[in-house]
Every structure is written in C-alpha cells, then in structure tokens.
Design an enzyme around this catalytic site. Sequence first.
Site, PDB file in Angstrom:
ATOM      1  N   HIS A  18       7.874  35.956 -82.450  1.00  0.00           N
ATOM      2  CA  HIS A  18       7.621  34.828 -82.115  1.00  0.00           C
ATOM      3  C   HIS A  18       8.399  33.366 -82.942  1.00  0.00           C
ATOM      4  CE1 HIS A  18       3.773  32.242 -80.870  1.00  0.00           C
ATOM      5  NE2 HIS A  18       4.078  31.700 -81.938  1.00  0.00           N
ATOM      6  N   LYS A  33      -6.356  46.359 -66.488  1.00  0.00           N
ATOM      7  CA  LYS A  33      -5.435  46.392 -67.659  1.00  0.00           C
ATOM      8  C   LYS A  33      -4.941  47.756 -67.896  1.00  0.00           C
ATOM      9  CE  LYS A  33      -5.014  43.892 -72.051  1.00  0.00           C
ATOM     10  NZ  LYS A  33      -4.463  42.385 -72.295  1.00  0.00           N
ATOM     11  N   GLY A  85      15.523  36.893 -71.525  1.00  0.00           N
ATOM     12  CA  GLY A  85      16.273  38.049 -72.107  1.00  0.00           C
ATOM     13  C   GLY A  85      17.378  37.649 -73.218  1.00  0.00           C
ATOM     14  N   SER A  86      17.284  36.457 -73.713  1.00  0.00           N
ATOM     15  CA  SER A  86      18.461  36.303 -74.692  1.00  0.00           C
ATOM     16  C   SER A  86      17.952  37.022 -75.973  1.00  0.00           C
ATOM     17  CB  SER A  86      18.535  34.952 -75.244  1.00  0.00           C
ATOM     18  OG  SER A  86      17.397  34.546 -75.734  1.00  0.00           O
ATOM     19  N   ASN A  87      17.048  37.524 -76.223  1.00  0.00           N
ATOM     20  CA  ASN A  87      16.678  38.411 -77.504  1.00  0.00           C
ATOM     21  C   ASN A  87      16.936  39.748 -77.039  1.00  0.00           C
ATOM     22  OD1 ASN A  87      15.331  37.064 -79.978  1.00  0.00           O
ATOM     23  ND2 ASN A  87      14.172  35.994 -78.471  1.00  0.00           N
ATOM     24  N   MET A 125       5.179  38.223 -71.799  1.00  0.00           N
ATOM     25  CA  MET A 125       4.326  37.491 -71.749  1.00  0.00           C
ATOM     26  C   MET A 125       2.623  38.062 -71.426  1.00  0.00           C
ATOM     27  SD  MET A 125       5.784  34.799 -72.618  1.00  0.00           S
ATOM     28  CE  MET A 125       4.612  33.243 -72.235  1.00  0.00           C
ATOM     29  N   ARG A 126       2.301  39.269 -71.910  1.00  0.00           N
ATOM     30  CA  ARG A 126       1.166  39.630 -71.834  1.00  0.00           C
ATOM     31  C   ARG A 126       0.551  40.003 -73.112  1.00  0.00           C
ATOM     32  NH1 ARG A 126      -0.363  40.774 -67.060  1.00  0.00           N
ATOM     33  NH2 ARG A 126       1.237  40.627 -65.412  1.00  0.00           N
ATOM     34  N   ASN A 160       7.143  42.201 -82.362  1.00  0.00           N
ATOM     35  CA  ASN A 160       7.136  41.166 -81.496  1.00  0.00           C
ATOM     36  C   ASN A 160       7.972  39.999 -82.112  1.00  0.00           C
ATOM     37  OD1 ASN A 160       6.635  39.361 -79.348  1.00  0.00           O
ATOM     38  ND2 ASN A 160       5.114  38.435 -80.279  1.00  0.00           N
TER      39      ASN A 160
HETATM   40  C1  GRF Z   1      11.669  33.727 -77.525  1.00  0.00           C
HETATM   41  O1  GRF Z   1      11.470  32.390 -77.989  1.00  0.00           O
HETATM   42  C2  GRF Z   1      10.679  34.346 -78.273  1.00  0.00           C
HETATM   43  O2  GRF Z   1      10.396  34.305 -79.467  1.00  0.00           O
HETATM   44  C3  GRF Z   1       9.297  34.418 -77.405  1.00  0.00           C
HETATM   45  O3  GRF Z   1       9.785  34.413 -76.006  1.00  0.00           O
HETATM   46  C4  GRF Z   1      10.928  33.899 -76.030  1.00  0.00           C
HETATM   47  C5  GRF Z   1      11.750  34.791 -75.299  1.00  0.00           C
HETATM   48  O4  GRF Z   1      13.041  34.300 -74.828  1.00  0.00           O
HETATM   49  N1  GRF Z   1       8.235  35.550 -77.735  1.00  0.00           N
HETATM   50  P1  GRF Z   1      13.877  35.576 -74.416  1.00  0.00           P
HETATM   51  O5  GRF Z   1      13.622  35.843 -73.136  1.00  0.00           O
HETATM   52  O6  GRF Z   1      14.489  36.425 -75.340  1.00  0.00           O
HETATM   53  O7  GRF Z   1      15.341  34.405 -74.333  1.00  0.00           O
END
Ligand code: GRF
Length: 378
Positions: A109, A65, A12-14, A90-91, A107
Amino acid sequence: MIAVGVLVSGRGSNLAALLDASRAPECPYSIACVISDQPSALALQTASRAKIPSFCHEKAPSMKKAEYEQGLIGRLREHGVQVVALAGFMRILGKTFLAEYGGRVLNIHPSLLPAFPGLHAQEQAHRAGVRHAGCTVHLVDAGMDTGPILDQACLRVDPAWDAQELAAHILELEHRLYPETLARFCRGEFRLEEGRVRVFAPPAWLRPVWNRFAASHFGRVTPVLSSPAGVPRTAVSACLCGFPCRYDAQDKRNESWLAHLQDHELLPVCPEVLAGLGIPRPRIQYENENVNDILQDPIIWDETGMDVTVPLKDAVSRIVQWCRENRVERVILKESSPSCGVRRTPWRGRKVEGRGILAAALERAGFPIVSSEAEPDS
Ligand code: GRF
C-alpha cells in the site's frame, strides 16, 4: 522454493519488480502465475513477456463474491500457489478467499499505514502536507488495508513536490520494499503474535547459520561448511535453532543445546522447508492405515489432502547427502515430530514409538542421533 501467485488489476510495475527479484539465484520464491480481474491490465502483458502463466478472471455483475473467489482459488491451486501477493489488485478479498489463503496474502500500500488507507493514498498524504511518506507491506485481513504490518519504507517529502511527484518517489520505494519483504516472508522471518508481526532475529553468532539455512533450503545450494579442522560439525533441526517450526509455528529454540554448540559448525536442517512446504506451516499427517507402516513406508499428506510423500522423501535424502558431504559427526533432532522425531512420531492424534523419516534415514546412514531432550553433555 515458494510458489507465489500475483493478483493485479492495472499497470503492473510492482509485478515487474517481483519478477526481476525472483530471477536472483538466492531468491526464495518464484512467480507461479499472475491473475488480473481486468482484461486490459498492462500487468498481464508484463507477465506474458516473462512467460509466466497469466489469466484474466473477471467478476460478472451477477456473480456472488464467494463464487468469484472460489474461481480465483481454483486457478491459484492449479499452479500450486502457496503465497499470494497483491500488486495493485483493486478488490477487497472476502472470507472465502481468506479461509483458504489467510495469513499468506501480502499487499503493498502506498502510504505509511495506518495513515491514509484506501484509494489515492498518495494524494491524501500530499493534501495532508506530510513531511514523511512511504509504503507498507502488510498481511491481508478482511478490512481495507488493516492487516498486520510486515515492513515499511519511508522518505522525506520535498514540499515542492506535487502529488504525482510524491507518488513517483513512493513507487520507487515500493519496488524495493515489496520483493525484499516477500523474500523475508518466504524465508519465515516473520511471526504473528497477538495480531502483531514479530521479526525473527537470531543472535549474531547464529546469523551465518541462518543465512546458510536460507540459501541451502530456498536457493537450492548445497551447504558447504567451512569450519577449521577440529571443529565438530553438527546437524540440528532448524526449529531448535529458533527458525519458526513448520508444523505449529512455535519457537522451539533450545537454549541449552545452542549454548553447548557455540563452538560447533552447525548445519540446520528442515525437510519440510526443503520440500517447499514452508508456508503456511502445513500440518503433515501420516495417512497409513497401519501404525507399523508409517515407520517403514509412510504416506504423508499435508493439510489440503495433498500427497507430499515424494517431495519430503526427496528432501530427506538430500539432507542425508549434505550430512555426508560435510562430514557431520552427530545430529540433534526433536524428540517427537513426524520427520525429525528421535523417539516418537505423531500419527492420528497419537504419538507412536519410533523415529520420524529424517531421523530414521540419518540413523540408517550411520549418524549418531541425539534427542533435543537429552542433556547437552551426554
Ligand atoms: C501501487 O501504488 C501499490 O502500492 C498499490 O497499487 C499500485 C499498483 O501499481 N496497491 P502497479 O500496478 O504495481 O504499477
């Protein structure tokens, strides 16, 4: 203010970066809810510390799904979510979800796509010995990290870094890029043309106007014009200045009017954006049974069948108020539109003679209204 729902699976850092940014007064979005598919995701704790509604929506092995995605959609709808941000979710989202939210799911990435899609992108990049690495914010389509790219950030790789160090440096970039790109998305700065993203770039002289538009419509600040005495003040439908139209995403920039108004102080106005109906461009429809009623007392629905009459009418009265406060001398609006229409209002596939709600309200308030189709000198 655009309501964003964040989908997470882990750390959850983002999410934390998006939450931090959303507290700035000029930020055009707020985080309406957070949903995890993993009960133990740290991101859920981050959300509850920030007092954001958060839920776990797990997928039972027996669940199809489509059924899972319907559940997600239901939760997001309950919270009025207009834009979805995946932050380590992650889906792979499928057609059920994209039928509802397609074109407004972002998203992040951790690679410079299209290089290194999929899992462990940073390790893939490290293994490949890349000299530049970075991250990408893109729109989500049915593929794996394949959607149209909105923006990227990159860094030069120190060959001494191991894969973890590389990942940490990329993560720092992510925390800057994601909030910024989401804000630009919510301000309508991107357009999709033939599968590629074009950035809306106003000419330099329109930049201050664009900034004022974004601040007033998203940041809820009353726009105060600052032109020297003697400069005429003109309110203009925002799409005529080139901001993507909220009804059909078309560029309605009117070059001859813009050239004519270069020495004017412009106040771009758009009731749909001000009412928070910016994304996706909702098809506003009048639902009245009787043609005459739409001009007197319209009932307005968006494409999801939601009644948006109250927020739109509220936005209209705020615009009228701004025009008064700023002593606007004249208003230039589209010829035909549900809200700005000077002469015609689309209604159930027809164009009805009569002013849209903004045009009508401004006229009642005594402002001279001019159609964008009129000659600029008139
Ligand atoms: C990040 O590296 C993002 O780019 C990828 O998954 C990771 C999630 O990290 N899609 P966080 O949970 O936001 O810390």
